[in-house]
Enzyme design. Sequence first.
Site, mmCIF file in Angstrom:
data_model
loop_
_atom_site.group_PDB
_atom_site.id
_atom_site.type_symbol
_atom_site.label_atom_id
_atom_site.label_comp_id
_atom_site.label_asym_id
_atom_site.label_seq_id
_atom_site.Cartn_x
_atom_site.Cartn_y
_atom_site.Cartn_z
ATOM 1 N N GLU A 126 38.615 34.913 54.440
ATOM 2 C CA GLU A 126 37.539 35.911 54.292
ATOM 3 C C GLU A 126 37.505 36.886 55.460
ATOM 4 O O GLU A 126 37.524 36.476 56.633
ATOM 5 C CB GLU A 126 36.183 35.195 54.162
ATOM 6 C CG GLU A 126 35.016 36.176 54.020
ATOM 7 C CD GLU A 126 33.732 35.583 53.485
ATOM 8 O OE1 GLU A 126 33.730 34.415 53.048
ATOM 9 O OE2 GLU A 126 32.724 36.312 53.489
ATOM 10 N N ASP A 182 31.503 24.657 46.029
ATOM 11 C CA ASP A 182 31.369 24.711 47.488
ATOM 12 C C ASP A 182 30.591 23.515 48.016
ATOM 13 O O ASP A 182 29.568 23.137 47.435
ATOM 14 C CB ASP A 182 30.569 25.971 47.872
ATOM 15 C CG ASP A 182 31.411 27.024 48.544
ATOM 16 O OD1 ASP A 182 32.521 26.702 49.026
ATOM 17 O OD2 ASP A 182 30.952 28.179 48.584
ATOM 18 N N ASP A 221 28.474 28.790 47.528
ATOM 19 C CA ASP A 221 27.127 28.626 48.086
ATOM 20 C C ASP A 221 26.475 29.989 48.325
ATOM 21 O O ASP A 221 25.313 30.064 48.736
ATOM 22 C CB ASP A 221 27.145 27.763 49.354
ATOM 23 C CG ASP A 221 27.951 28.374 50.484
ATOM 24 O OD1 ASP A 221 28.612 29.410 50.270
ATOM 25 O OD2 ASP A 221 27.931 27.803 51.595
ATOM 26 N N SER A 222 27.201 31.072 47.994
ATOM 27 C CA SER A 222 26.583 32.404 47.966
ATOM 28 C C SER A 222 25.449 32.434 46.947
ATOM 29 O O SER A 222 24.655 33.369 46.933
ATOM 30 C CB SER A 222 27.621 33.480 47.640
ATOM 31 O OG SER A 222 28.328 33.149 46.459
HETATM 32 O O1 KIV Z 1 30.145 31.236 48.462
HETATM 33 C C1 KIV Z 1 30.979 32.058 48.055
HETATM 34 O O2 KIV Z 1 30.750 32.829 47.108
HETATM 35 C C2 KIV Z 1 32.271 32.098 48.727
HETATM 36 C C3 KIV Z 1 33.145 33.270 48.463
HETATM 37 C C4 KIV Z 1 32.607 34.427 49.197
HETATM 38 C C5 KIV Z 1 34.552 32.976 48.778
HETATM 39 O O3 KIV Z 1 32.568 31.233 49.496
#
Ligand code: KIV
Length: 278
Positions: free
Chosen positions: A187, A88, A49-50
């Site tokens: 994390e 995610d 979700d980044s």
């Molecule tokens: O959303 C994302 O990219 C993540 C990573 C930072 C593990 O959850």
Amino acid sequence: MSVQSAIKRKTAPDIRARKNGEPIVMLTSYHAHTAALVDRYCDVILVGDSLGNVMHGFETTVPVTLDMMILQGHAVMRGSQHALVVVDMPFGSYEASKEEAFHSAVRILKETHCGAVKLEGGARMAETVAFLSERGVPVMGHIGLTPQSINTLGSFRAQGRDEGSWDPILNDAKAISDAGAFSVVIEAVAEPLARKITKTIAIPTIGIGASAACDGQVLVLEDMLGMTERSPRFVRRFGDLAAQIDASIAAYASAVTDGSFPAREHLYGVAVTTTTPG
Ligand code: KIV
């Protein structure tokens, strides 16, 4: 041969079996074209979700919706063939109840065809992780710094830097592992704590800012390629793509301006038709 047997993708059980084995290589991707590149080297592709920060310019991941995750998850599945694709679960799609989590996860699996979902939270999410895992949804956990909780955390700060704060994080890791998750992302956690968690729990740990003691590593692709302006301390920039993209766009703009592009080799001529005298 059916399409299913022609393409052998890694599965959640394959990743689960890598505990204490060869390090698990994982990167994020949100698009078919980057997924095809990442797929050549990675065991797991995370549709994180980044994407809210990287693709859409949001300050946090809180505004990301289930529909956004499904659209990009489907694109990554189309672009890849070998890696396990994990999508995610965005903020607000799973926390209210285990039933809500199941419905959201089923939408993700059915509409993207991915192999697993990831959700944030430790002991408080253990019941949900068990509910999903027992019903055919492989779950990757995510503990330590959980960016979806930014509004209650107040800031993105590394966790477990004093030994007195270790117990709740260790309990989170144990709860997620005991609940049936096939792996867990840790994390921004102090190295000795990440090492202790990795030694203690039965499932593979995948670190992001959690040291080489973990069973695998994940980074946001655009961070490690050097495409993002700011990145956390735990990122190594393996490329300098922002500078290369900038130089390429500047070269294009000046070629258009000075008339050197398009050149002769980029042009279509007129087809010559010959008529034979009758
Ligand atoms: O959303 C994302 O990219 C993540 C990573 C930072 C593990 O959850």
